[in-house]
Design a protein around this motif. Structure first.
Motif, short mmCIF file in Angstrom:
data_model
loop_
_atom_site.label_atom_id
_atom_site.label_comp_id
_atom_site.label_asym_id
_atom_site.label_seq_id
_atom_site.Cartn_x
_atom_site.Cartn_y
_atom_site.Cartn_z
N PHE A 238 0.83 -1.20 0.00
CA PHE A 238 0.00 0.00 0.00
C PHE A 238 0.87 1.26 0.00
CE2 PHE A 238 -2.79 3.29 1.47
CZ PHE A 238 -4.09 2.90 1.20
N MET A 239 1.84 1.31 0.89
CA MET A 239 2.70 2.49 0.99
C MET A 239 3.54 2.68 -0.28
SD MET A 239 2.18 4.07 3.85
CE MET A 239 1.97 3.97 5.64
N THR B 275 -1.55 22.96 2.39
CA THR B 275 -0.70 22.71 3.56
C THR B 275 0.57 21.95 3.19
OG1 THR B 275 -1.74 20.58 4.14
CG2 THR B 275 -2.75 22.59 5.04
N LEU B 276 0.55 21.27 2.04
CA LEU B 276 1.72 20.49 1.63
C LEU B 276 2.85 21.37 1.11
CD1 LEU B 276 0.01 17.48 -0.19
CD2 LEU B 276 0.75 17.68 2.19
N ILE C 45 6.62 13.15 5.28
CA ILE C 45 6.05 12.15 4.37
C ILE C 45 4.74 11.62 4.90
CG2 ILE C 45 7.39 10.26 5.42
CD1 ILE C 45 6.31 10.58 1.72
N GLU C 46 4.62 11.50 6.22
CA GLU C 46 3.37 10.99 6.80
C GLU C 46 2.22 11.96 6.56
OE1 GLU C 46 2.21 10.41 11.30
OE2 GLU C 46 3.33 8.64 10.63
N THR D 77 -3.49 7.35 7.11
CA THR D 77 -3.08 6.37 6.10
C THR D 77 -2.93 4.99 6.72
OG1 THR D 77 -1.91 8.10 4.89
CG2 THR D 77 -1.36 5.82 4.35
N LYS D 78 -2.26 4.92 7.86
CA LYS D 78 -2.08 3.63 8.54
C LYS D 78 -3.42 3.04 8.94
CE LYS D 78 0.83 0.67 10.56
NZ LYS D 78 1.75 1.19 11.59
N ALA D 79 -4.34 3.89 9.39
CA ALA D 79 -5.67 3.40 9.76
C ALA D 79 -6.39 2.81 8.56
CB ALA D 79 -6.49 4.53 10.38
N CYS D 80 -6.25 3.44 7.39
CA CYS D 80 -6.87 2.92 6.17
C CYS D 80 -6.28 1.57 5.79
CB CYS D 80 -6.70 3.90 5.01
SG CYS D 80 -7.69 5.40 5.17
N ILE D 81 -4.98 1.43 5.96
CA ILE D 81 -4.30 0.17 5.66
C ILE D 81 -4.83 -0.93 6.57
CG2 ILE D 81 -2.08 -1.03 5.85
CD1 ILE D 81 -0.77 1.65 4.93
#
Length: 214
Positions: free
Chosen positions: A51-52, A83-84, A90-91, A161-165
């Motif tokens: 995923f990452m 904001t980017l 990266i997170e 992102t980690k939660a989605c994974i």
């Protein structure tokens, strides 16, 4: 957990137990490490690594498409994309891309992420990532957890992102369907970022993939 995999799959596929019942039966499964291993046992795919890697690979193209998007979706994405410009984290970039992807595909972030400041009753939440913000912290370190069928099944997820994974891993482990209001988002997670069953795509995801390939 490896030895009991076959009996667990028969149970979850044939009996379709509720999430609460399944968690009571297999409490050891509901950890980050075991969810990743269960996903690998089911699909042979490395959940977080794949995923990452694909998310990072697609990020330049996704940002290009998102910044060019007009209409209501473009307006919703723009503040987060802006904001980017000031971060190399990266997170944070991954989280922003994942959140904007939901809007880009014509769906709503709030249908996946529930932001709050206090503990709440989650029994009415079918499938949500709960983002609890610490109002006293300057950098807003958030506590992220996953709720399915009103049950908190995972906590300490670290990032959106980690939660989605981990949510993808749970969906496969528990054998439940994607929420209809987020069908495009979850299909993109599955078929673009995890490269599973990518031959047939929903129209919006197919269009996105074609644009990314150009």
């Amino acid at each position: 957990m490896n030895k009991t995999f076959s009996s667990r799959r028969v149970e979850v596929v044939s009996l379709s137990p509720s999430v609460g019942v399944f968690k009571e039966r297999w409490p050891a499964l509901f950890t980050e490490a075991q969810i990743k291993e269960e996903f690998r046992r089911i699909t042979t795919v490395s959940l977080e690594e794949t995923f990452m890697r694909k998310l990072d690979e697609y990020t330049p193209g996704l940002l290009r498409l998102m910044r060019a998007k007009g209409g209501a979706a473009g307006c919703k994405m723009r503040p987060l994309l802006d904001t980017l410009n000031d971060t190399q984290n990266i997170e944070k970039k991954r989280d922003a891309v994942v959140c904007c992807l939901i809007n880009y595909l014509g769906e709503r972030q709030e249908d996946l992420f529930h932001d709050c400041q206090e503990c709440e009753d989650y029994t009415d939440k079918t499938m949500k990532v709960i983002v609890k913000h610490n109002v006293m912290a300057e950098e807003d370190p958030s506590d992220l957890s996953i709720v399915i069928e009103g049950n908190q099944v995972m906590e300490g997820c670290g990032s959106r992102t980690k939660a989605c994974i981990l949510l993808m891993g749970l969906i496969y482990a528990i054998n439940i369907e994607y929420p209809k209001e987020l069908k495009n988002t979850f299909e993109a997670f599955q078929k673009l970022f995890l490269e599973i069953d990518g031959a047939k795509l929903l129209k919006k995801v197919h269009s996105l993939k074609n644009k990314l390939m150009q």
